[in-house]
Write a protein that holds these residues in place. Structure first.
Motif, PDB file in Angstrom:
ATOM      1  N   LEU A 155      38.883  36.473  55.798  1.00 25.38           N
ATOM      2  CA  LEU A 155      39.485  37.057  54.845  1.00 25.38           C
ATOM      3  C   LEU A 155      38.904  37.301  53.451  1.00 25.38           C
ATOM      4  N   VAL A 156      38.462  36.133  52.933  1.00 28.06           N
ATOM      5  CA  VAL A 156      37.977  35.804  51.561  1.00 28.06           C
ATOM      6  C   VAL A 156      36.535  36.669  51.588  1.00 28.06           C
ATOM      7  N   GLU A 157      35.814  36.731  52.784  1.00 28.23           N
ATOM      8  CA  GLU A 157      34.459  37.263  52.435  1.00 28.23           C
ATOM      9  C   GLU A 157      34.681  38.759  52.222  1.00 28.23           C
ATOM     10  N   THR A 158      35.403  39.396  52.714  1.00 29.14           N
ATOM     11  CA  THR A 158      35.718  41.036  52.461  1.00 29.14           C
ATOM     12  C   THR A 158      36.118  41.523  51.226  1.00 29.14           C
ATOM     13  N   THR A 159      37.157  40.627  50.621  1.00 26.12           N
ATOM     14  CA  THR A 159      37.793  40.948  49.357  1.00 26.12           C
ATOM     15  C   THR A 159      37.169  40.053  48.189  1.00 26.12           C
ATOM     16  N   SER A 160      36.485  40.529  47.535  1.00 26.43           N
ATOM     17  CA  SER A 160      35.928  39.743  46.466  1.00 26.43           C
ATOM     18  C   SER A 160      36.794  39.966  45.283  1.00 26.43           C
ATOM     19  N   GLN A 161      37.697  39.255  44.958  1.00 24.80           N
ATOM     20  CA  GLN A 161      38.652  39.483  43.993  1.00 24.80           C
ATOM     21  C   GLN A 161      38.011  39.729  42.619  1.00 24.80           C
ATOM     22  N   SER A 162      36.838  39.275  42.217  1.00 26.42           N
ATOM     23  CA  SER A 162      36.443  39.277  40.780  1.00 26.42           C
ATOM     24  C   SER A 162      35.782  40.730  40.860  1.00 26.42           C
ATOM     25  N   SER A 163      35.555  41.534  41.854  1.00 24.93           N
ATOM     26  CA  SER A 163      35.364  42.831  41.515  1.00 24.93           C
ATOM     27  C   SER A 163      36.258  43.695  41.138  1.00 24.93           C
ATOM     28  N   LEU A 164      37.608  43.381  41.271  1.00 19.18           N
ATOM     29  CA  LEU A 164      38.710  44.211  41.008  1.00 19.18           C
ATOM     30  C   LEU A 164      38.753  44.600  39.609  1.00 19.18           C
ATOM     31  N   GLU A 165      38.779  45.970  39.575  1.00 17.81           N
ATOM     32  CA  GLU A 165      38.861  46.625  38.026  1.00 17.81           C
ATOM     33  C   GLU A 165      40.407  46.200  37.634  1.00 17.81           C
ATOM     34  N   PRO A 166      40.631  46.133  36.208  1.00 18.47           N
ATOM     35  CA  PRO A 166      41.933  45.898  35.919  1.00 18.47           C
ATOM     36  C   PRO A 166      42.810  47.169  36.009  1.00 18.47           C
ATOM     37  N   PHE A 167      44.219  46.925  35.864  1.00 19.25           N
ATOM     38  CA  PHE A 167      45.052  48.089  36.249  1.00 19.25           C
ATOM     39  C   PHE A 167      44.939  48.835  34.905  1.00 19.25           C
ATOM     40  N   GLN A 168      44.900  50.223  35.154  1.00 22.00           N
ATOM     41  CA  GLN A 168      45.294  51.291  34.073  1.00 22.00           C
ATOM     42  C   GLN A 168      46.762  51.627  33.758  1.00 22.00           C
ATOM     43  N   PRO A 169      47.054  51.571  32.628  1.00 23.32           N
ATOM     44  CA  PRO A 169      48.514  51.652  32.197  1.00 23.32           C
ATOM     45  C   PRO A 169      48.730  53.456  32.486  1.00 23.32           C
ATOM     46  N   LEU A 170      49.804  53.728  32.391  1.00 25.97           N
ATOM     47  CA  LEU A 170      50.371  55.211  32.072  1.00 25.97           C
ATOM     48  C   LEU A 170      50.288  55.623  30.768  1.00 25.97           C
TER      49      LEU A 170
END
Lengths: 173, 511
Positions: free
Chosen positions: A6-21
């Motif tokens: 699991l850990v290999e496929t999701t590199s958490q660090s690459s996630l962008e921050p959430f955009q607000p409305l």
């Protein structure tokens, strides 16, 4: 082919921050709820006044009750939208759209973009007034077949839609 | 049997062309006569005044039906041209419908008793989009329907061979029997069905029938008889009454068992599941013969259902959904809701390998949910137990109700047990969930079939930092809702969801 950790496929660090409305969404939701308050409470006030005329003894109680309910609802219409706005967020890369929403029931939805069947851009009269729009993303699914992002600035909604549609076009080739 | 592949066809020459069978007219008339006969009897027998009017009315109705049937018969035609099935109907308003062959998900062929006499069938063609059937060809000769089915299957196989998922196999044209159900299997199926319900249904039906047919005097006599015997029994004491009750219940059970065995045998007689290349084919039925074929790569979710009773005997039921399958009320009666009505547990692995060839090598292990689930479940169970205890004490007005408290360790133990069963597994191709304690269910979703993935946290979840993960798919009629798994730690749920979504976005879309 081989089992992937699991850990290999999701590199958490690459996630962008959430955009607000768009912050105007707060105003929109407030006004929409206040209109609902008016639509329900004004006719019921007439009812309360008429029955107070027939039952003068209970009049104070009824009018006070009406006032309490109305002010509670009005207070809610002011109090809730900023929190709802806070809870909402979305992020999108070239593969997956992720939204999060809800305060009491917190929900995260992930839509693999190649599952997108069609995109609707919708604008009600109130939304037009505030220059907002909402995007409805439809998949072939059943229970969670569509996903709606409300309260986007109209230009942003158009931009997102064009982006998503363009992605779909490159997919087909 | 097989003609050239329609894959390479020039759109000019139709590969297959046909009309409805001439018997459409006769069978249609017989069917409408049958539906008219019951309302006709009282009018013909008793309606002195209206007799001629009534006969005239029925005549008109029949003529109307005949005209509609004639129009339908002469105007309806179908052909396979290029990559499409084209149906054409209508006399005044012409309607031509083009159904791309690779959009056809399922072809169902049904043959009721009357149609069996004349060896004609009704063919129903399903696609993902339409609500209900896309096209209904009623009636065709059986060989014609078979040709239609093969043309569609050949097209689907050609399409599949072109993509990489299932490599083309040399034995594509051989039909391999996956499973055949004998009488013994069906008897077991009937015995392990929910037979009490069917017993009650049959009793209800008998009652309703008796109500219509029997004169009232019999009721009175029966009432008297019941009153007398009941009175006598009470005089003889409680034991006799209980015995009678037990005998009555046993009778209902036995009737129920017999009815459900007969039901299973009639419905699933000679159940045969075969595979030809990518195409799964099932046929069954004693009176009405039913057959349907669906490509296995269209399976969106597969459910291995081990009901409480079936589990005791090491049995399971397989259900599958293809995209857009719409459940109709009558589907259960027609056996359409199951892929395989009954399977022994030790043959499951072999069966699953047929539906999902890559499942065995998927190399994923089962992961349990959070151990907090035990505490949480036990707490909920004990609260419910407490409420029941209070109600029992309040109604019986005795403190013996407290004895129910002895069940608390059992509640805890059950939750420990289910903790060891509930789980999920995420491989490179498939996502699986497993749940249930007495009756169990496993859902298998090919990752490429997953749609929106949802992670949800209720206020209770939030306190324990847990969440529920569910995977939406394009068909969930027969497998019962999205495959989902509760009580996952939030971070884990999000991670699984993101991995799933990422993998799904890499796989090509096909239903």
């Amino acid at each position: 082919m081989e089992a992937r950790a699991l850990v290999e496929t999701t590199s958490q660090s690459s996630l962008e921050p959430f955009q607000p409305l768009d912050p105007r969404a707060i105003k929109l939701w407030r006004v929409a709820e206040q209109i609902a308050v008016a639509v329900f409470m004004l006719p019921s006030l007439i009812g309360v006044l008429i029955s107070s005329y027939w039952q003068p003894k209970a009049a104070v109680l009824m009018i006070a009750g009406w006032g309490f309910l109305t002010s509670l609802w009005l207070w809610h219409s002011l109090w809730q939208p900023p929190r709802r706005y806070q809870a909402w967020g979305y992020r999108i890369d070239d593969r997956v759209l992720e939204t999060r929403s809800g305060r009491i029931f917190q929900t995260t939805r992930l839509l693999p973009l190649n599952r997108l069947q069609h995109v609707d851009l919708q604008q009600g009269p109130l939304e037009r007034m505030y220059g907002l729009a909402r995007l409805e993303l439809h998949t072939a699914g059943t229970q969670n077949a569509s996903l709606t992002i409300p309260g986007l600035a109209h230009e942003e909604a158009v931009r997102l839609r064009d982006y998503l549609v363009a992605l779909g076009d490159t997919d087909a080739n | 049997m097989q003609t050239e592949k329609p894959f390479s066809a020039q759109p000019t020459a139709p590969l297959l062309e046909g009309r409805l069978h001439p018997l459409t007219l006769v069978l249609g008339l017989i069917t409408s006569l049958r539906s008219l006969i019951i309302p006709a009897i009282p009018i013909l027998l008793f309606g002195n005044k209206f007799r001629w009017g009534g006969i005239g009315l029925f005549g008109l109705l029949l003529i109307g039906t005949a005209v509609t049937l004639l129009i339908r018969y002469f105007s309806f035609s179908y052909r396979i041209q290029g990559r499409e099935l084209v149906t054409r109907e209508g006399l005044i308003e012409r309607k031509e419908r083009h159904i791309p062959l690779d959009q056809i998900h399922e072809i169902r062929i049904e043959q009721n008793l009357l149609q069996r006499v004349f060896d004609v069938v009704e063919a129903v063609i399903e696609t993902a989009g339409a609500e209900g059937a896309e096209a209904k060809l009623s009636v065709l000769s059986r060989t014609e329907a078979e040709r239609l089915r093969e043309a569609v299957a050949a097209r689907s196989a050609a399409k599949k061979a072109a993509s990489s998922e299932f490599p083309a196999r040399p034995e594509t044209n051989e039909r391999e029997v996956i499973r055949k159900l004998g009488i013994r299997d069906l008897v077991v199926h009937g015995l392990t069905s929910n037979h009490l319900l069917s017993a009650l249904a049959i009793l209800g039906a008998i009652w309703a029938f008796a109500d219509d047919v029997l004169p009232n005097s019999i009721y009175e006599r029966m009432g008297k008889f019941l009153k007398v015997t009941a009175g006598e029994m009470f005089r003889q004491g409680l034991r006799a009454a209980l015995l009678a009750l037990a005998v009555g219940l046993a009778g209902v059970m036995i009737v129920g068992l017999i009815v459900s065995v007969i039901g299973s045998v009639v419905k699933f007689f000679n159940y045969t599941l075969t595979r030809q290349g990518d195409e799964l084919h099932r046929s069954y039925g004693l009176l009405t013969r039913r057959a349907s074929s669906l490509p296995r790569h269209r399976i969106q979710v597969l459910k291995v259902e081990e009901g409480m009773i079936r589990r005791w005997f090491g049995l399971a039921t397989l259900r599958a959904d293809i995209s857009g399958s719409q459940k109709e009320d009558s589907d259960d009666n027609k056996g359409r809701d199951v892929l395989l009505p009954i399977a022994w547990r030790d043959e499951l692995d072999a069966l699953l390998a047929v539906f999902f060839p890559k499942l065995a090598g998927d190399g994923s292990e089962w992961k349990k949910v959070s151990p907090l689930a035990i505490r949480r479940g036990a707490k909920a169970g004990i609260i419910i137990l407490g409420i029941i205890t209070i109600v029992v004490i309040a109604t019986t007005k005795s403190w013996w109700g407290l004895g129910l408290g002895l069940l608390a360790p059992l509640v805890y133990w059950l939750n420990v047990k289910s903790y060891h069963i509930f789980g999920y597994s995420l491989g490179s191709q498939y996502f699986r969930t497993r749940q249930g304690l007495l009756g169990r269910a496993m859902h298998i979703v090919p990752i490429e079939k997953s749609q929106v993935i949802v992670v949800r946290q209720s206020p209770f979840d939030r306190r324990l930092n847990l969440a529920t993960l569910s995977v939406d798919t394009a068909g969930q009629s027969y497998t019962g809702g999205s495959p989902s798994i509760s009580n996952l730690p939030l971070d884990e749920a999000l991670q699984v969801a993101r991995t799933l979504a990422g993998e799904a976005s890499r796989a090509g879309t096909n239903f």
